[in-house]
Structures are given as structure tokens and as C-alpha cells.
Design a protein around this motif. Structure first.
Motif, mmCIF file in Angstrom:
data_model
loop_
_atom_site.group_PDB
_atom_site.id
_atom_site.type_symbol
_atom_site.label_atom_id
_atom_site.label_comp_id
_atom_site.label_asym_id
_atom_site.label_seq_id
_atom_site.Cartn_x
_atom_site.Cartn_y
_atom_site.Cartn_z
ATOM 1 N N ALA A 76 33.110 4.001 136.801
ATOM 2 C CA ALA A 76 33.358 5.034 135.793
ATOM 3 C C ALA A 76 34.863 5.215 135.705
ATOM 4 C CB ALA A 76 32.678 6.335 136.189
ATOM 5 N N TYR A 77 35.409 5.060 134.504
ATOM 6 C CA TYR A 77 36.854 5.122 134.315
ATOM 7 C C TYR A 77 37.252 6.465 133.725
ATOM 8 C CZ TYR A 77 36.984 0.162 135.332
ATOM 9 O OH TYR A 77 36.875 -1.055 135.961
ATOM 10 N N ASP A 78 38.319 7.020 134.271
ATOM 11 C CA ASP A 78 38.809 8.322 133.828
ATOM 12 C C ASP A 78 39.930 8.102 132.819
ATOM 13 O OD1 ASP A 78 39.351 10.978 133.571
ATOM 14 O OD2 ASP A 78 40.495 11.139 135.442
ATOM 15 N N ALA A 79 39.540 7.977 131.560
ATOM 16 C CA ALA A 79 40.516 7.832 130.472
ATOM 17 C C ALA A 79 39.930 8.527 129.251
ATOM 18 C CB ALA A 79 40.787 6.358 130.178
ATOM 19 N N PRO A 80 40.764 9.047 128.365
ATOM 20 C CA PRO A 80 40.259 9.878 127.269
ATOM 21 C C PRO A 80 39.480 9.133 126.189
ATOM 22 C CG PRO A 80 42.646 9.644 127.132
ATOM 23 C CD PRO A 80 42.234 9.045 128.433
ATOM 24 N N THR A 81 39.713 7.830 126.014
ATOM 25 C CA THR A 81 39.028 7.129 124.925
ATOM 26 C C THR A 81 38.237 5.942 125.457
ATOM 27 O OG1 THR A 81 40.821 5.558 124.476
ATOM 28 C CG2 THR A 81 40.929 7.715 123.363
ATOM 29 N N TRP A 82 37.234 5.556 124.679
ATOM 30 C CA TRP A 82 36.432 4.383 125.034
ATOM 31 C C TRP A 82 37.329 3.156 125.128
ATOM 32 C CZ3 TRP A 82 35.435 -0.394 122.911
ATOM 33 C CH2 TRP A 82 34.352 -1.099 123.457
ATOM 34 N N ALA A 83 38.229 2.994 124.194
ATOM 35 C CA ALA A 83 39.096 1.813 124.180
ATOM 36 C C ALA A 83 39.922 1.720 125.459
ATOM 37 C CB ALA A 83 40.005 1.847 122.955
ATOM 38 N N GLU A 84 40.481 2.821 125.906
ATOM 39 C CA GLU A 84 41.290 2.799 127.131
ATOM 40 C C GLU A 84 40.429 2.472 128.350
ATOM 41 O OE1 GLU A 84 44.637 6.013 127.174
ATOM 42 O OE2 GLU A 84 42.987 6.778 125.946
ATOM 43 N N ASP A 92 39.875 -5.135 135.285
ATOM 44 C CA ASP A 92 39.250 -5.211 136.610
ATOM 45 C C ASP A 92 38.243 -6.365 136.677
ATOM 46 O OD1 ASP A 92 40.757 -3.089 137.470
ATOM 47 O OD2 ASP A 92 39.176 -1.593 137.179
ATOM 48 N N TRP A 93 37.531 -6.601 135.572
ATOM 49 C CA TRP A 93 36.549 -7.692 135.498
ATOM 50 C C TRP A 93 37.248 -9.034 135.708
ATOM 51 C CZ3 TRP A 93 31.423 -6.471 133.505
ATOM 52 C CH2 TRP A 93 30.583 -7.571 133.355
ATOM 53 N N VAL A 94 38.318 -9.240 134.971
ATOM 54 C CA VAL A 94 39.052 -10.510 135.071
ATOM 55 C C VAL A 94 39.649 -10.670 136.464
ATOM 56 C CG1 VAL A 94 41.067 -11.797 134.247
ATOM 57 C CG2 VAL A 94 39.528 -10.676 132.606
ATOM 58 N N MET A 95 40.273 -9.635 136.979
ATOM 59 C CA MET A 95 40.907 -9.738 138.289
ATOM 60 C C MET A 95 39.868 -10.014 139.374
ATOM 61 S SD MET A 95 43.965 -9.556 137.323
ATOM 62 C CE MET A 95 44.803 -9.664 138.903
ATOM 63 N N ALA A 96 38.695 -9.394 139.263
ATOM 64 C CA ALA A 96 37.637 -9.631 140.252
ATOM 65 C C ALA A 96 37.165 -11.076 140.207
ATOM 66 C CB ALA A 96 36.464 -8.679 140.006
ATOM 67 N N LEU A 97 36.974 -11.606 139.014
ATOM 68 C CA LEU A 97 36.476 -12.973 138.903
ATOM 69 C C LEU A 97 37.548 -13.998 139.249
ATOM 70 C CD1 LEU A 97 34.161 -12.714 135.779
ATOM 71 C CD2 LEU A 97 33.540 -12.729 138.189
ATOM 72 N N ALA A 132 25.160 -1.913 126.590
ATOM 73 C CA ALA A 132 24.563 -1.298 125.403
ATOM 74 C C ALA A 132 24.595 0.228 125.500
ATOM 75 C CB ALA A 132 23.131 -1.794 125.222
ATOM 76 N N ARG A 133 24.312 0.749 126.688
ATOM 77 C CA ARG A 133 24.352 2.211 126.863
ATOM 78 C C ARG A 133 25.771 2.730 126.699
ATOM 79 N NH1 ARG A 133 20.627 1.629 131.478
ATOM 80 N NH2 ARG A 133 22.349 2.144 132.873
ATOM 81 N N ASN A 134 26.713 1.982 127.227
ATOM 82 C CA ASN A 134 28.126 2.344 127.124
ATOM 83 C C ASN A 134 28.569 2.374 125.654
ATOM 84 O OD1 ASN A 134 30.886 2.619 127.482
ATOM 85 N ND2 ASN A 134 31.178 0.576 128.315
ATOM 86 N N ILE A 135 28.222 1.337 124.917
ATOM 87 C CA ILE A 135 28.594 1.258 123.496
ATOM 88 C C ILE A 135 27.895 2.352 122.695
ATOM 89 C CG2 ILE A 135 28.325 -0.166 121.421
ATOM 90 C CD1 ILE A 135 28.865 -2.612 123.297
ATOM 91 N N ALA A 136 26.620 2.595 122.993
ATOM 92 C CA ALA A 136 25.872 3.635 122.270
ATOM 93 C C ALA A 136 26.499 5.013 122.466
ATOM 94 C CB ALA A 136 24.415 3.632 122.725
ATOM 95 N N ARG A 137 26.987 5.288 123.686
ATOM 96 C CA ARG A 137 27.672 6.574 123.927
ATOM 97 C C ARG A 137 28.921 6.690 123.054
ATOM 98 N NH1 ARG A 137 26.145 5.672 129.350
ATOM 99 N NH2 ARG A 137 28.179 4.708 129.823
ATOM 100 N N ALA A 138 29.672 5.595 122.963
ATOM 101 C CA ALA A 138 30.877 5.612 122.128
ATOM 102 C C ALA A 138 30.522 5.764 120.656
ATOM 103 C CB ALA A 138 31.681 4.333 122.357
#
Length: 200
Positions: A76-84, A92-97, A132-138
Motif C-alpha cells: 500500500a503506497y502513501d501518495a495522494p494520487t493513483w498515478a503517483e 519497486d516491481w522492476v527493482m525486485a525483478l 483490477a480492484r486497484n484500477i476500479a478504485r481509481a
């Protein structure tokens, strides 16, 4: 204060999983006997913990996706907008992989039977469901277009992300992670219909 020790069985299981991952990375194959030798265990011990070679491969997959979840997918990311928030997730995804030696094998299609393929598909579907849930919230918040199918968007962005990273991770000279992060964000931003960022 001392940290409680993991139960012996859990420690042995982790040792076998680590040996299996190392064997896969080094050889591209998973022979149970080789895993036993690498782990310093009896030939039958992996079967006791994982049942079959497929069971061991599935456990390696489960472990890989758990690491990816902890690093990015489930965060869960603490930023004001979905884009951020999503730009941080992509980073984080890229760095992890990039840091995970198993990533090129998993994203490239880990060799296994139908049972292993089914387990991998199950993980991908869970990631699509999360997306999908994440996008639907946005969409409900008015940050993304509400007339787009959130599940299709999640599937498209996950598929594109995995395909791009598979190519990047298997190139003789890996592109810098920052370059991949920027490329991926451009693809995701376009897919979900965010306006282009102003030129810096």
C-alpha cells in the motif's frame, strides 16, 4: 531480546527451496537429486516436503510470487494520487525483478508440466484481480476513465509489464532499470488513459 528460532521443518524446507532456486538459476533444470545434493540432504527429503518434482517447482514459484507481492504487488503506497502510487509500484516491481535471479526463468515460462503451468496461471490471475480492484478504485474516485473494463486493463498492463521485463532481463546487456521503469510507466499510463506528463 532473542529472536525465536524457526521450527526445524520450516528451516529444512527453506533450505531445500533455496537449493532448488539455485539449481534452476545455474542449470535451467530442476532435478530432485541435484537439489538434494546441493542442500546436503538425503535423496528422499524433497519428496517428503513437496511430494513430487512438480510440487517442488510450484513451491519455488509460490516463493517467487510471495517475494514479488511483498516488494510491490501487495504494498500500500502513501501518495495522494493513483498515478503517483502506481509509478512507485512500477519502480519497486522492476527493482525486485532485476534483483531476483529467478525472474528471467519465471517470466520466460518456467519449464514444467501442466500442474506447474496451472500454478503459474493461478498467480497471474491473482495479480490481475489485484490490479483490477486497484484500477476500479481509481475509476470510482474519478482518477481514471470509468468506461474502461478494469479487468481487461489489469490484464493488459500485467501482460505488457511481464513481456517487457522478460525481454530486458534476457538481453546480453540489460538496460538500466531506470530506463525500463520509464518505458513501463509510459505503457501503463497510455493503457489506462492518463494524460501525458508535461515535458521536464
Amino acid at each position: 531480546m532473542t529472536t525465536p528460532k524457526a521450527p526445524r521443518g520450516a528451516t529444512t524446507r527453506e533450505r531445500l527451496l533455496r537449493a532448488a532456486a539455485e539449481e534452476l538459476v545455474e542449470t535451467g533444470e530442476l532435478e530432485v537429486a541435484a537439489v538434494s545434493r546441493r542442500a546436503g540432504a538425503s535423496a528422499g527429503l524433497p519428496y517428503r516436503y513437496f511430494g513430487t518434482r512438480s510440487g517442488l517447482l510450484i513451491a519455488v514459484l509460490d516463493d517467487f510470487y510471495q517475494r514479488l507481492g511483498d516488494a510491490a504487488a501487495l504494498r500500500a503506497y502513501d501518495a495522494p494520487t493513483w498515478a503517483e502510487r502506481e509509478r512507485r509500484r512500477i519502480r519497486d516491481w522492476v527493482m525486485a525483478l532485476y534483483a531476483d535471479p529467478l525472474a528471467p526463468l519465471v517470466l520466460g515460462g518456467l519449464v514444467g508440466d501442466a500442474e506447474v503451468a496451472t500454478a503459474n496461471t493461478r498467480h497471474l490471475h491473482l495479480l490481475i484481480e489485484l490490479g483490477a480492484r486497484n484500477i476500479a478504485r481509481a475509476q470510482r474516485a474519478g482518477e481514471l476513465q470509468a468506461d474502461r473494463d478494469s479487468e481487461f486493463l489489469a490484464a493488459a498492463t500485467l501482460g505488457g509489464t511481464n513481456a517487457m521485463l522478460s525481454v530486458a532481463l534476457t538481453r546480453p546487456h540489460r538496460p538500466p532499470a531506470e530506463e525500463i521503469i520509464a518505458e513501463l510507466w509510459a505503457v501503463v499510463r497510455g493503457a489506462v488513459g492518463l494524460p501525458s506528463a508535461p515535458a521536464q
